[in-house]
Structures are given as C-alpha cells and as structure tokens.
Design an enzyme around this catalytic site. Structure first.
Site, short mmCIF file in Angstrom:
data_model
loop_
_atom_site.label_atom_id
_atom_site.label_comp_id
_atom_site.label_asym_id
_atom_site.label_seq_id
_atom_site.Cartn_x
_atom_site.Cartn_y
_atom_site.Cartn_z
N VAL A 11 0.83 -1.21 0.00
CA VAL A 11 0.00 0.00 0.00
C VAL A 11 0.86 1.26 0.00
O VAL A 11 0.62 2.20 -0.76
CB VAL A 11 -0.96 -0.01 1.22
CG1 VAL A 11 -1.68 1.32 1.38
CG2 VAL A 11 -1.98 -1.13 1.06
N THR A 121 -5.55 -0.72 7.42
CA THR A 121 -6.89 -1.19 7.81
C THR A 121 -6.88 -1.39 9.32
O THR A 121 -6.14 -2.24 9.83
CB THR A 121 -7.19 -2.52 7.08
OG1 THR A 121 -7.10 -2.27 5.68
CG2 THR A 121 -8.57 -3.03 7.44
N GLU A 154 -7.83 2.18 2.28
CA GLU A 154 -7.37 1.90 0.92
C GLU A 154 -8.10 0.66 0.38
O GLU A 154 -8.21 -0.34 1.06
CB GLU A 154 -5.86 1.66 0.94
CG GLU A 154 -5.27 1.39 -0.42
CD GLU A 154 -5.71 2.43 -1.44
OE1 GLU A 154 -5.47 3.63 -1.23
OE2 GLU A 154 -6.32 2.04 -2.46
N LYS A 157 -6.49 -3.38 -5.10
CA LYS A 157 -6.34 -4.83 -5.19
C LYS A 157 -4.90 -5.12 -5.62
O LYS A 157 -4.44 -4.55 -6.61
CB LYS A 157 -7.28 -5.44 -6.25
CG LYS A 157 -8.74 -5.19 -5.99
CD LYS A 157 -9.60 -5.85 -7.06
CE LYS A 157 -9.57 -5.14 -8.41
NZ LYS A 157 -10.11 -3.79 -8.47
N ILE A 256 -17.92 -14.50 -7.23
CA ILE A 256 -18.72 -15.71 -6.96
C ILE A 256 -18.05 -16.93 -7.60
O ILE A 256 -18.73 -17.86 -8.00
CB ILE A 256 -20.21 -15.56 -7.37
CG1 ILE A 256 -20.35 -15.21 -8.86
CG2 ILE A 256 -20.91 -14.52 -6.50
CD1 ILE A 256 -21.79 -15.37 -9.37
N GLY A 263 -7.23 -16.22 0.39
CA GLY A 263 -6.03 -15.99 1.20
C GLY A 263 -5.66 -14.53 1.09
O GLY A 263 -6.52 -13.67 0.91
N CYS A 266 -5.32 -9.60 3.34
CA CYS A 266 -6.46 -8.79 3.82
C CYS A 266 -7.66 -9.61 4.29
O CYS A 266 -8.03 -9.53 5.46
CB CYS A 266 -6.88 -7.82 2.73
SG CYS A 266 -5.62 -6.58 2.40
N LYS A 269 -7.40 -11.90 7.59
CA LYS A 269 -7.14 -11.16 8.83
C LYS A 269 -8.25 -10.14 9.12
O LYS A 269 -8.59 -9.91 10.26
CB LYS A 269 -5.75 -10.52 8.80
CG LYS A 269 -5.67 -9.16 8.14
CD LYS A 269 -4.33 -8.48 8.40
CE LYS A 269 -4.14 -7.26 7.51
NZ LYS A 269 -5.13 -6.21 7.62
N LYS A 327 -3.17 -15.19 -5.19
CA LYS A 327 -3.98 -14.94 -6.38
C LYS A 327 -3.02 -14.56 -7.51
O LYS A 327 -1.84 -14.28 -7.24
CB LYS A 327 -5.04 -13.87 -6.14
CG LYS A 327 -4.47 -12.49 -5.93
CD LYS A 327 -5.58 -11.45 -5.90
CE LYS A 327 -5.02 -10.05 -5.77
NZ LYS A 327 -6.01 -9.01 -5.73
N1 NAD Z 1 -2.01 -5.31 0.54
C1 NAD Z 1 -3.22 -4.92 0.18
O1 NAD Z 1 -3.76 -5.34 -0.84
C2 NAD Z 1 -3.98 -3.94 1.03
C3 NAD Z 1 -5.09 -3.28 0.48
C4 NAD Z 1 -5.78 -2.37 1.27
C5 NAD Z 1 -5.37 -2.14 2.58
N2 NAD Z 1 -4.31 -2.82 3.09
C6 NAD Z 1 -3.90 -2.52 4.47
O2 NAD Z 1 -2.81 -1.62 4.41
C7 NAD Z 1 -1.88 -1.88 5.46
C8 NAD Z 1 -0.52 -2.18 4.88
O3 NAD Z 1 -0.63 -3.37 4.10
P1 NAD Z 1 0.55 -3.85 3.14
O4 NAD Z 1 0.05 -5.05 2.43
O5 NAD Z 1 1.05 -2.69 2.39
O6 NAD Z 1 1.65 -4.30 4.23
P2 NAD Z 1 3.17 -4.70 3.98
O7 NAD Z 1 3.48 -5.71 5.02
O8 NAD Z 1 3.42 -4.97 2.54
O9 NAD Z 1 3.96 -3.34 4.33
C9 NAD Z 1 3.97 -2.78 5.60
C10 NAD Z 1 5.32 -2.05 5.77
O10 NAD Z 1 5.28 -1.30 6.99
C11 NAD Z 1 6.59 -1.31 7.52
N3 NAD Z 1 6.57 -0.90 8.93
C12 NAD Z 1 6.22 -1.60 10.04
N4 NAD Z 1 6.31 -0.83 11.12
C13 NAD Z 1 6.70 0.40 10.71
C14 NAD Z 1 6.93 1.63 11.36
N5 NAD Z 1 6.80 1.77 12.68
N6 NAD Z 1 7.31 2.68 10.61
C15 NAD Z 1 7.45 2.57 9.28
N7 NAD Z 1 7.24 1.43 8.61
C16 NAD Z 1 6.87 0.36 9.32
C17 NAD Z 1 7.07 -2.72 7.27
O11 NAD Z 1 8.48 -2.83 7.37
C18 NAD Z 1 6.53 -2.96 5.87
O12 NAD Z 1 7.48 -2.60 4.89
C19 NAD Z 1 -2.50 -3.02 6.26
O13 NAD Z 1 -3.26 -2.49 7.31
C20 NAD Z 1 -3.40 -3.70 5.27
O14 NAD Z 1 -4.47 -4.38 5.87
C21 NAD Z 1 -3.58 -3.69 2.34
#
Ligand code: NAD
Length: 458
Positions: A11, A121, A154, A157, A256, A263, A266, A269, A327
C-alpha cells in the site's frame, strides 16, 4: 503537496508512487533499513504490475524518495500517511503496534501542523488511539502544536493496484473537521476528475467501511464455496449455477468463483479482526465466524480430494503444483491456500515440484530448507517426474495447457484443479482423471491408475 508515507509495502509504495506521479513531493519511510536500501538502489522489493516503472520515473524526476530517518520523515510532509502493516494478533484481533509506533514517532518529532492520514486497515476507534498517542508525546514536550487524524481506507487490489489507485471507485475520507476534508479533497483532486468519487463521513464509519467491504467480498466467496461443496453432493455443476445466479444483476458475476479458499494479506485477517472487535464490544458476529470457518475448511478441500483419490496414502507421491501466490499477478504468499496444501502434502509424505510465475523467491524465503519442495523454472518443468498435477492459483498461463503433454508426463494421469480452469469433458477426452471444485458427483472417485513409475520400479 508534501507527503510522507510510513510503511513502504504494497500500500505504501503504490500510494507513494501514484501521489508522486501526480506531481506531489513524496518521501517514503520504513523501519526496515534493508528495504529502504534496496529501494534507494533502484530495486522494487515486491511484485506489482507497473509499480517499478512508476517508481523509477518519479525517483528520476526527483519527486519520490526513500528514507529510514524518522525525523526527516516527520519533518517532510504536511500529510503523514500511515500505511504500515496491521497483522493479526494471536487472538485474531488487529495488532496496532506498528500504527501506534508511527503515531508516537510523529508526536515526538513534529514541529508544525500535521494531518495524519490512516490508510492501514484498522479497527473502529483506532483514530482516537492514534490521536491520544500523538497528544501524549506533545504533552511530554509541552507542545501546543495542532494536528488532525483522518481515516482514508485503501481499497486497492494487489495485482491491479496502480490502476485502482489512479482510477479509484471511491475515495473514502473519514473526518470530523471541514478543514481537513477540504485539504484531502484538494490532494485527491487529480484522482477524482471525471466525476466526484469522494465519500465523506465520520471517522468511525470510514474505519468500518473498509472492514465491511472486505467482509462482504469474503462472504461472497465462502458462500460460493459452501454451495460448491453442496453441488458435489447433489451431483450438480457449480459453474452452471454460478452463471445462473450471476446473471441476476442483484447478485452479479464478481466474486462468486468457487475455489480453494481465499487468502492474502487482507480478507482472512480482516474478517477475523472485525469479528474479534465486535466480540470485544459484546456482539457475536455469527455470519463472519461462519465465513471464516467455511474458508478454513475450503483450504483443505483439494488435499482431501487428493487423499481420497490415493486411498489416504500420498507418501512417496510427487505432486506438480502450479501457482503459489494467493492470487494471480502478485508474489504475495500471505495466507495463500498453496501453503496449506503444501504443508498437508509434506505431512502426508508427498514431494512437491512447484512453479509460480512470480512467487518463487517468496516461497524460497518462507520455506528455505524444506525437504520435499523443489522449485521449478516453468510449469512444464514441474511436471517432470510427477505423479499428479494440482493447480492452486489461476495464472493466465495455466488456462490452456498441453493436455497431451500432461497425460504423457503425469504418471497417475490425474489433475486436481482448485480453480475450475478446465472443462471436465475436455480433460476426460485426453484420458486424464479430473477433480475440480463443485463440479458433479463426489466422492465418486476415479479409480487411481497404477503408477507407471511404481510399475517401472517393479
Ligand atoms: N495489501 C493490500 O492489498 C492492502 C489493500 C488495502 C489495505 N491494506 C492494508 O494496508 C496496510 C498495509 O498493508 P501492506 O500489504 O502494504 O503491508 P506490507 O506488510 O506490505 O507493508 C507494511 C510495511 O510497513 C513497515 N513498517 C512496520 N512498522 C513500521 C513503522 N513503525 N514505521 C514505518 N514502517 C513500518 C514494514 O516494514 C513494511 O514494509 C495493512 O493495514 C493492510 O491491511 C492492504
């Protein structure tokens, strides 16, 4: 505008690169110094189509930078985006330690008005906790600096993240402050051109909207998987049923597809975290708990079919596995059904020859010295010496295989398809046994053919 992004994962990087693409000055921060080094060396640590070009172009233009200097990060942006992970705690609730660590860092180092924009999230009420952490740090410093905390969930996808961010269906902004809503509107203006997609609401409703969206999508998938399992008992074909119900505009065709379970980082969890936080408020989320339960069972379905085919004895079998990421179009293996399947196969004494177009490195990272796992360079190479084939991720390149080759290579001439990629009649025509999800009578087991290799060995 000057923007800081905390968290340079899926993200954070997409948000940073797309914001820079629109002309903003973006600084991405991460506590993982190795990740920042790689980014500064022109490497993109994740696979997301188009992201490397966006990053390269904007770094080149001087609009996108990466740092692990937290003071610099807090000093940089009026907008401080929080895009750190919110992984599940041991009890399934969202672990807010990273989000709150960012809040404390901002409180410690800010030297001017800041807008904290929460993209991670997070459970309802988190913005209040973020606010309290920042305020506590400001109080320690005897500072009267002002700040606002906004929820801006956010919806991108993985695999289509750039397109989703550049042309969003909606931009949800939760704030109680008209000043910040106007600033956010200005920031998002370039993404909001053909018609207004900004949906303004209070902070708590915005926080819940993100969970609601993922929970709804997960519910659709588990519903179809439940029906697919019923269809097997009834001797019906879920693919026909899917088209039959999808044609109703109230239902629609999206999400559907029956399969091997959902998996990713998102849905699993978020469904658990929402149910857990509801329970914390004294409400039992019966439907969400069932959605999760159906999904856990569904991730076992393909293994159960394999086990039944081999009369409960998979030991010594070599299984070609196509697809490892949760996916297509991503290398993300978080909660991927392939992991549940591979672990069950190893437990049963089988060997896996796996191939995925993008997730090989990630698989190697997760299972560094796994006995019984061989990573192969192509889909066809995975077939070498295999008894059976199982498909677990629907990458395009698996959709039209050479069935004659499959028949020739697979010693037991059997295909287990966790994504319903093929027509049962087509497969039968090539003399392959075929197990899919929800397509006709089971366990009506196809009698296993004597393994050619075993016969060869006498
Ligand atoms: N991946 C998706 O498709 C998606 C879509 C929408 C929302 N989200 C939500 O967005 C958030 C991030 O998801 P993601 O998939 O990008 O996670 P990710 O694990 O790919 O990235 C998270 C990053 O945060 C860093 N981090 C951890 N603690 C930190 C801190 N104190 N300061 C700075 N950086 C730090 C980690 O090192 C990592 O690089 C989650 O809450 C997730 O649920 C994810």
């Amino acid at each position: 505008m000057r923007i800081t992004i905390f968290g340079s994962g899926y993200v954070g990087l997409v948000t940073g690169a797309c914001m820079a693409e629109m002309g903003n000055q973006v600084l991405c921060y991460d506590i993982d110094a190795g990740k920042i080094d790689r980014l500064n060396n022109g490497e993109v640590p994740i696979y997301e189509p188009g992201l490397d070009d966006y990053i390269a172009r904007n770094v080149e233009a001087g609009r996108l930078e990466f740092t692990n200097d937290v003071e610099k990060a807090v000093a940089h942006g009026l907008f401080q985006f929080v895009a750190v992970g919110t992984p599940p705690d041991e009890d399934g609730s969202a672990d807010l330690k990273h989000v709150l660590a960012v809040a404390r860092a901002i409180g410690e180092h800010m030297d001017d008005y800041r807008i904290i924009v929460d993209k991670s999230t997070v459970p309802v009420g988190t913005a209040d906790k973020v606010k309290a952490e920042i305020q506590a740090k400001l109080d320690e410093r005897n500072s009267t600096l002002e700040f606002d905390v906004v929820s801006n969930p956010e919806f991108l996808k993985e695999g289509a993240a750039i397109g989703d961010f550049m042309k969003p269906d909606r931009i949800v902004v939760g704030t109680d402050n008209p000043r910040t809503s106007e600033l956010l509107r200005t920031l998002y203006e370039p993404f909001n051109r053909s018609h207004d997609r900004m949906i303004l609401m209070d902070v708590r409703s915005a926080e819940l909207t993100k969970y609601a969206a993922n929970a709804m999508l997960a519910t659709k998938i588990s519903f179809m998987n439940e029906l697919a399992n019923m269809a097997e008992h009834f001797g019906a074909d879920i693919e026909k049923v899917r088209v039959g119900i999808g044609s109703d505009p109230r239902i629609g065709y999206h999400f559907i597809y029956p399969g091997a379970g959902y998996g990713g980082s998102c849905f699993p969890k978020d469904v658990r975290a929402l149910a857990k936080s509801a329970a914390g408020e004294g409400y039992q989320a019966q439907l969400l708990n069932a959605v999760e339960g159906v999904n856990i069972r569904q991730k076992q379905r393909i293994f159960d079919k394999m086990s039944a085919h081999y009369d409960g004895d998979l030991s010594g079998k070599t299984i070609a596995l196509w697809g490892l990421s949760f996916k297509p179009s991503t290398d993300d293996m978080r909660e991927a059904p392939s992991r549940v399947l591979m672990e069950a196969l190893w437990e049963a004494g089988a060997n896996v020859r796996a191939y995925d177009p993008e997730a090989m490195q990630e698989t190697q990272r997760i299972y560094p010295d796994q006995a019984g796992l061989e990573l192969c360079e192509s889909a066809n190479q995975a077939l070498e010496g295999a008894d059976a084939l199982v498909i677990i991720t629907e990458w395009q390149e698996f959709r039209s295989p050479d069935f004659t080759l499959l028949k020739d290579k697979l010693a037991d001439a059997v295909v287990f398809d966790g994504r319903n990629l093929y027509e049962p009649e087509t497969i039968a025509h090539f003399g392959l046994a075929y197990y899919a999800i929800g397509r006709g009578k089971v366990p009506g087991k196809v009698a296993p053919k004597p393994s050619r290799r075993k016969t060869d060995r006498g």
